[in-house]
Design an enzyme around this catalytic site. Structure first.
Site, PDB file in Angstrom:
ATOM      1  CD  GLU A  42      28.766  81.277 -39.569  1.00 25.51           C
ATOM      2  OE1 GLU A  42      28.100  81.873 -38.702  1.00 25.51           O
ATOM      3  OE2 GLU A  42      29.883  80.786 -39.355  1.00 25.51           O
ATOM      4  NE  ARG A 268      18.074  89.071 -35.051  1.00 17.89           N
ATOM      5  CZ  ARG A 268      19.313  88.651 -35.329  1.00 17.89           C
ATOM      6  NH1 ARG A 268      20.340  89.295 -34.817  1.00 17.89           N
ATOM      7  NH2 ARG A 268      19.510  87.599 -36.074  1.00 17.89           N
ATOM      8  CE  LYS A 278      22.028  80.916 -38.576  1.00 11.88           C
ATOM      9  NZ  LYS A 278      23.202  81.137 -39.441  1.00 11.88           N
TER      10      LYS A 278
END
Length: 577
Positions: A42, A268, A278
RNA sequence: UACCCCGUGGUGUAACGGUAACACAAGUGGUUUUGGUCCAUUCGUUCCUGGUUCGAAUCCAGGCGGGGUAACCA
């Protein structure tokens, strides 16, 4: 597509679980034997090392199995996204060494198709327009242990739903007034299946579609459709989407999509002494705890690049850490080692005195000078040699002289002889101190002219070899030493009510203004990396360096076994007391 | 106290029912004009308990432990 990842040798397959899965799919002829992946960020932030793992996994899969990998921007939420991020992400993926060729996609590019599938779902009675606001919807959703209750709008007719959906699209209703929801199961133990929102009304302009849309699809709805529209075969994502897979499958199977991709989840990346979310990185940048997204202390790809990390070191790191479903944390030294391995083979060597101490060679003729040959890279004979100026007055590292040398100290000390690298054997005869502080300010030595180049014709050996620069010929340059951004191994672990920022390392940046470097370093190109012998790998900062006036960033130090020995000695001393 | 996922040396990852391997870390020795590199060497009764089997890290059951999930974020 470029092929930066070494192909796995046939005799040592060692496939990770995703590769095994893809391999067996391919062998079974599923998806027509095709392998097509995608990296779907994104555009709401800069890429970091965790994304590098995902990039390597996705592009690596395509390379290994003769497939393709797309770059797709998952731009379904216009309020957080921008072209700045779209551009930085493309730059970073390319820098890492991957090429999506002509396969650049945007979820927003599929908005019309995605909307079409929504009407299809409505017509099938599988979606409805709901008038509940956020708060009411939450109340109806139930909890982890209690079933939800159906929305009062759940049984609207197909005609009414279609009409309402079209008017939502047309912008007739205020933001948040209605949603389009999937009609699945309000009692499902999987919260994602309790009639999830497919479309929400957002009177926000999109960085690519402008004001064309007043409704935007959610991730859960748009993602499987984009995958299908791009003919993705394996949609790789991280573990937190595991519970979303039933919804992924529901959307895929209830819409008449041109292909049927499958979702596979892997763990992850987590790394010690840093954060990789983020949200937290955004805070560090916005609240100015770092100088920007490319601050060399940040785990962002732009930060790592500026720090001096190479794409190949990052790829090697991603290869080494593997891919699994266990939520693990990788020791940051693993990353540092990947860089050392790479740079050791490629980085030219130079001498740089970071904290200078003046040395005078008393028996070296005043005003004289000469140039000595130095090896550019002992790991690479083709790198050749260079000339380094030598003279009567030099600088050496403060750490390389001790008035009172501990046991096993191989460097310069009163009465001790060491080698000045590529130059001469010198012996410390005396030293001067600052009367005010007691600090050593100058060392007086004699040299043995017969040892020119660093070898004694009589076969005599010295234990220590130290680096140096000629006082008059050396250049000055700021050198920035970086340490971990956080002072604790797991910065997110914070006492009740406290913020992860409390774990920030106040000494993560040290700027050395007095460093003296060998003159060849003046013309080093910004962005290129050298080894300062006995110190570490340093990169001429790509932003702050000027022609002839470089600024250096320490990418990573060399391993320092003397530091360990010294520490042990100190511990022993402390224990003895 | 619902559902899903996971549990192999200090940290990660392999072994696909046949005597636990690789990388990094740590230790020890050697080489060395970088206390770097390189080389050699040491370091695990596979979370527990039962079961299946000639044989289990691997299969089954039950525990225990860790993570994820209740945005109109992704």
């Amino acid at each position: 597509m470029t092929a930066p990842i070494e192909p796995t040798p046939a005799d040592a397959p060692r496939l990770n679980f995703v590769e095994e899965r893809v391999q067996s799919d391919q062998a079974a002829g599923r998806h027509g034997g095709r392998v097509h992946t995608r990296f779907p960020p994104e555009p709401n932030g800069y890429l970091h090392i965790g994304h590098a793992k995902a990039i390597c996994v996705n592009f690596g899969l395509a390379q290994r199995f003769g497939g393709r990998c797309n770059l797709r921007f998952d731009d379904t939420n216009p309020t957080t996204e921008s072209v700045e991020y779209v551009e930085s992400i493309q730059k970073d993926v390319r820098w890492l060494g991957f090429d999506w060729e002509d396969r650049l996609y945007f979820a927003s590019g599929f908005f019309e198709s995605i909307y079409g599938f929504a009407e299809e779902l409505v017509r099938k009675g599988l979606a409805y327009v709901c008038d509940l606001d956020g708060e009411a919807m939450r109340a109806h959703r139930g909890t982890l242990t209690a079933a939800g209750t159906p929305s009062p709008w759940r049984e609207r007719s197909v005609e009414e739903n279609l009409d309402l959906l079209r008017r939502m699209r047309a912008g007739e209703f205020p933001e948040g007034a209605r949603t389009l929801r999937a009609k699945i199961d309000m009692a499902s133990p999987n919260m994602n299946l309790r009639d999830p929102v497919l479309y929400r009304i957002l009177h926000a302009d999109h960085h690519r579609t402008g004001a064309a849309w007043r409704i935007y699809p959610t991730y859960d709805y748009a993602h499987p459709l984009c995958d299908a529209l791009e003919h993705i075969t394996h949609s790789i994502c991280t573990l937190e989407f595991e519970n979303h897979r039933p919804l992924y499958d529901w959307v895929r199977d209830n819409c008449s999509t041109p292909s049927k991709p499958e979702q596979i989840e892997f763990a992850r990346l987590n790394i010690t002494y840093t954060v990789l979310s983020k949200r937290k990185l955004l805070r560090l940048v916005n609240e100015k705890h770092v100088a920007g997204w490319d601050d060399p202390r940040l785990p962002t790809l732009s930060g790592l690049r500026r720090r001096g990390y190479t794409p190949s070191a990052i790829r090697t790191f991603c290869e080494r850490i593997g891919v699994a479903k266990f939520g693990s944390t990788i020791d940051v030294v693993q990353l540092e080692n990947a860089l050392r391995d790479d740079l050791n083979k490629t980085a030219p060597r130079a001498m740089a005195v970071l904290r200078p101490l003046r040395v005078v060679i008393e028996n070296y003729p005043e005003g004289a000078g000469e140039e000595l040959d130095a090896v550019n890279n002992p790991e690479d004979p083709t790198a050749g040699t260079r000339k380094v100026p030598f003279s009567r007055e030099l600088y050496i590292e403060r750490d390389d002289f001790r008035a009172d040398a501990p046991k096993d100290y191989f460097r310069l000390a009163p009465g001790k002889e060491v080698r000045l690298r590529y130059a001469y054997f010198v012996t410390a005869k005396s030293f001067r101190t600052d009367p005010a502080t007691g600090e050593v300010v100058e060392v007086l030595c004699t040299y043995d002219p017969a040892t020119r180049g660093g070898n004694a014709p009589d076969g005599r050996k010295v234990k220590g070899t130290i680096h140096w620069v000629s006082a008059e010929h050396s250049i000055a340059a700021p050198v920035r030493l970086y340490d971990h951004l956080f002072g604790t191994e797991f910065p997110e672990e914070v006492p009740e009510g406290q913020d992860f920022l409390v774990n920030l390392n106040p000494k993560s940046l040290e700027v050395l203004e007095g460093a003296r470097l060998e003159p060849s370093l003046a013309k080093l190109a910004p962005g290129s990396t050298v080894q300062f012998e006995r110190h570490g790998y340093f990169c001429a900062d790509a932003v702050d360096s000027r022609p002839g006036a470089p600024v250096f960033n320490r990418a990573v130090s060399l391993r320092d076994s003397w530091a360990k020995v010294e520490k042990k000695q100190q511990n022993k001393k402390a224990a003895a007391k």
